[in-house]
Design a protein around this motif. Structure first.
Motif, PDB file in Angstrom:
ATOM      1  N   ALA A 191      54.040 115.619 -35.389  1.00 38.41           N
ATOM      2  CA  ALA A 191      54.943 114.853 -36.126  1.00 38.41           C
ATOM      3  C   ALA A 191      56.222 114.363 -35.652  1.00 38.41           C
ATOM      4  CB  ALA A 191      55.205 115.541 -37.577  1.00 38.41           C
ATOM      5  N   GLU A 192      56.944 113.428 -35.974  1.00 37.96           N
ATOM      6  CA  GLU A 192      58.132 112.857 -35.262  1.00 37.96           C
ATOM      7  C   GLU A 192      58.896 111.890 -36.308  1.00 37.96           C
ATOM      8  OE1 GLU A 192      57.538 110.673 -31.934  1.00 37.96           O
ATOM      9  OE2 GLU A 192      56.355 108.902 -32.786  1.00 37.96           O
ATOM     10  N   LYS A 193      60.058 111.694 -35.956  1.00 39.24           N
ATOM     11  CA  LYS A 193      60.685 110.910 -36.761  1.00 39.24           C
ATOM     12  C   LYS A 193      60.581 109.457 -36.386  1.00 39.24           C
ATOM     13  CE  LYS A 193      65.385 109.853 -38.572  1.00 39.24           C
ATOM     14  NZ  LYS A 193      64.963 110.181 -39.930  1.00 39.24           N
ATOM     15  N   LEU A 202      55.441 108.589 -42.698  1.00 37.55           N
ATOM     16  CA  LEU A 202      54.944 109.727 -41.662  1.00 37.55           C
ATOM     17  C   LEU A 202      54.865 108.939 -40.431  1.00 37.55           C
ATOM     18  CD1 LEU A 202      51.919 111.142 -43.706  1.00 37.55           C
ATOM     19  CD2 LEU A 202      54.340 112.393 -43.324  1.00 37.55           C
ATOM     20  N   ALA A 203      55.363 109.968 -39.376  1.00 39.71           N
ATOM     21  CA  ALA A 203      55.377 109.015 -38.102  1.00 39.71           C
ATOM     22  C   ALA A 203      54.662 110.251 -37.103  1.00 39.71           C
ATOM     23  CB  ALA A 203      56.616 108.689 -37.499  1.00 39.71           C
ATOM     24  N   GLY A 219      52.205 106.471 -33.683  1.00 35.76           N
ATOM     25  CA  GLY A 219      51.702 105.891 -34.689  1.00 35.76           C
ATOM     26  C   GLY A 219      52.697 106.090 -36.160  1.00 35.76           C
ATOM     27  N   GLU A 220      52.603 105.361 -37.119  1.00 37.12           N
ATOM     28  CA  GLU A 220      53.345 105.415 -38.456  1.00 37.12           C
ATOM     29  C   GLU A 220      52.409 105.045 -39.595  1.00 37.12           C
ATOM     30  OE1 GLU A 220      57.436 104.346 -38.700  1.00 37.12           O
ATOM     31  OE2 GLU A 220      57.796 104.142 -36.575  1.00 37.12           O
ATOM     32  N   VAL A 221      52.618 105.900 -40.527  1.00 37.25           N
ATOM     33  CA  VAL A 221      51.908 105.482 -42.006  1.00 37.25           C
ATOM     34  C   VAL A 221      53.072 105.497 -43.036  1.00 37.25           C
ATOM     35  CG1 VAL A 221      50.056 106.266 -43.349  1.00 37.25           C
ATOM     36  CG2 VAL A 221      49.907 106.668 -40.995  1.00 37.25           C
ATOM     37  N   ILE A 222      52.855 104.498 -43.853  1.00 41.46           N
ATOM     38  CA  ILE A 222      53.881 104.039 -44.778  1.00 41.46           C
ATOM     39  C   ILE A 222      53.497 103.628 -46.080  1.00 41.46           C
ATOM     40  CG2 ILE A 222      56.056 102.986 -45.434  1.00 41.46           C
ATOM     41  CD1 ILE A 222      56.553 102.576 -42.304  1.00 41.46           C
ATOM     42  N   GLU A 244      56.390 103.139 -19.929  1.00 39.98           N
ATOM     43  CA  GLU A 244      56.354 104.017 -20.938  1.00 39.98           C
ATOM     44  C   GLU A 244      55.644 103.587 -22.047  1.00 39.98           C
ATOM     45  OE1 GLU A 244      57.792 106.870 -21.020  1.00 39.98           O
ATOM     46  OE2 GLU A 244      58.241 106.920 -18.795  1.00 39.98           O
ATOM     47  N   SER A 245      55.116 104.653 -22.848  1.00 40.26           N
ATOM     48  CA  SER A 245      54.318 104.053 -24.187  1.00 40.26           C
ATOM     49  C   SER A 245      55.509 104.014 -25.297  1.00 40.26           C
ATOM     50  CB  SER A 245      53.205 105.142 -24.165  1.00 40.26           C
ATOM     51  OG  SER A 245      52.628 104.762 -25.611  1.00 40.26           O
ATOM     52  N   PRO A 246      55.701 102.910 -25.997  1.00 38.20           N
ATOM     53  CA  PRO A 246      56.824 102.569 -26.811  1.00 38.20           C
ATOM     54  C   PRO A 246      56.412 103.051 -28.095  1.00 38.20           C
ATOM     55  CG  PRO A 246      55.409 100.736 -26.674  1.00 38.20           C
ATOM     56  CD  PRO A 246      54.864 101.634 -25.650  1.00 38.20           C
ATOM     57  N   LYS A 247      57.536 103.409 -28.950  1.00 36.67           N
ATOM     58  CA  LYS A 247      57.126 103.477 -30.396  1.00 36.67           C
ATOM     59  C   LYS A 247      57.160 102.206 -31.040  1.00 36.67           C
ATOM     60  CE  LYS A 247      59.983 107.834 -31.124  1.00 36.67           C
ATOM     61  NZ  LYS A 247      60.856 108.648 -31.771  1.00 36.67           N
TER      62      LYS A 247
END
Length: 261
Positions: A191-193, A202-203, A219-222, A244-247
Motif C-alpha cells: 500500500a502507498e499514498k 486506495l493506492a 495503481g489507484e482505486v477511488i 523509472e516506472s511513474p506513479k
C-alpha cells in the motif's frame, strides 16, 4: 498487470513508433480540467463511509464519463485498451483473494458488477527539431489505463473493501494467467499514498517480475458515490530497464473524478 497484455502493448507501441502518424510530434492546445491536486488519502475499511443507495449507471453512461483527448492538456487517447480482456473469465489468479487487484489493473470492475467502461491515455511528448519522436522516446511515453465501474446500493463500498483486503492478503505476491496461458508474476504488493480524492481512495504498488527484473507499477482505486475508478500507469521503457516506472498522473485522476457525478 497482465504480462501478455504488456508484451502486446509494447509490440503495438513499437510498431506504431515506426509510423509517421505515431512519431510525428504534436501538442494539445486544449484546456485541462481542474488541475488542483487532492492529496488526501482515505483508507478503505469496514467502517468507511457507505455510498448512498442508488441505481447503478449503465455502461453507455460510464463511457461518456471517461476522459477523452483534450480533457487534460498533454495527454491523448491511446488505443491500448483494445488489447485488454473484456470479461473476468479471460484471466485468473493463483490466489482467489488477489482477484480484485488483478481486475483493478486491467480496467475491469474490482467488485461484484458487470457494468464498466475503460480507456487508455498516453502522455504526449514534444518532438525535437526534426518534428519526430524516436522509437525509444515514443515507448517512454507513460500510458494510463482508466476503468470505471458502477454498483447498486453499497456495492461500490464493498468493492473498495475487497481491494483493501486484497492488498493486505496478497502482500507476498501472486501469479495471474491470461486466456492464452501466459503467466505474470507479482512478487510483492504494498500500500502507498496516492493522489487521493473522491469518497474513498486506495493506492498500491506491485513489484512485477519481467524476465527476472523487478519493475514497480502503481495503481489507484477511488470511489465517488456508486462509481469506482481505477488507474494503472505503465511506462514501456521502464519494462526494458530504460527508465523509472511513474506513479499515476495526478492531473488525470483529478480530471476524471471531476467528470463523475
Amino acid at each position: 498487470m497482465n504480462r501478455s497484455w504488456g508484451v502486446r502493448l509494447s509490440m503495438t507501441a513499437a510498431a506504431s513508433a515506426l509510423s509517421l502518424a505515431f512519431i510525428t510530434g504534436c501538442s494539445s492546445d486544449s484546456d485541462s480540467g481542474d488541475k488542483s491536486e487532492d492529496t488526501a488519502d482515505t483508507k478503505a475499511s469496514p467502517t468507511a463511509p457507505v455510498a448512498p443507495a442508488g441505481k447503478a449507471s449503465t455502461a453507455a453512461e460510464l463511457k461518456k464519463l471517461l476522459l477523452v483527448a483534450g480533457d487534460v492538456t498533454g495527454y491523448a487517447t491511446d488505443g491500448s485498451e483494445a488489447l485488454l480482456p473484456k470479461s473476468k473469465d479471460q484471466g485468473k489468479v493463483d490466489k482467489t483473494e488477489c482477484s480484485p487487484l488483478l481486475w483493478s489493473t486491467l480496467g475491469l470492475p474490482p467488485g461484484d458488477t458487470t457494468v464498466s467502461a475503460n480507456t487508455a491515455l498516453k502522455e504526449e511528448k514534444k518532438a525535437g527539431g526534426s518534428g519526430e519522436l524516436s522509437a525509444t522516446a515514443a515507448l517512454a511515453n507513460t500510458r494510463t489505463l482508466i476503468g470505471l465501474s458502477s454498483y447498486e446500493g453499497d456495492g461500490a463500498t464493498k468493492a473498495m473493501k475487497a481491494v483493501s483486503d486484497s492488498i493486505t492478503a496478497c502482500s507476498g505476491g501472486f501469479t495471474s494467467t491470461d486466456a492464452d496461458g501466459e503467466p505474470t508474476k507479482i512478487t510483492k504488493v504494498t500500500a502507498e499514498k496516492g493522489t487521493g480524492g473522491g469518497d474513498e481512495a486506495l493506492a498500491f504498488v506491485e513489484a512485477v517480475d519481467i524476465e527476472g527484473t523487478t519493475v514497480p507499477v502503481h495503481g489507484e482505486v477511488i470511489r465517488k458515490g456508486n462509481t469506482v475508478a481505477t488507474f494503472y500507469s505503465l511506462n514501456l521503457a521502464a519494462f526494458a530497464g530504460q527508465g523509472e516506472s511513474p506513479k499515476n498522473p495526478p492531473a488525470l485522476i483529478t480530471a476524471q473524478l471531476a467528470k463523475l457525478k
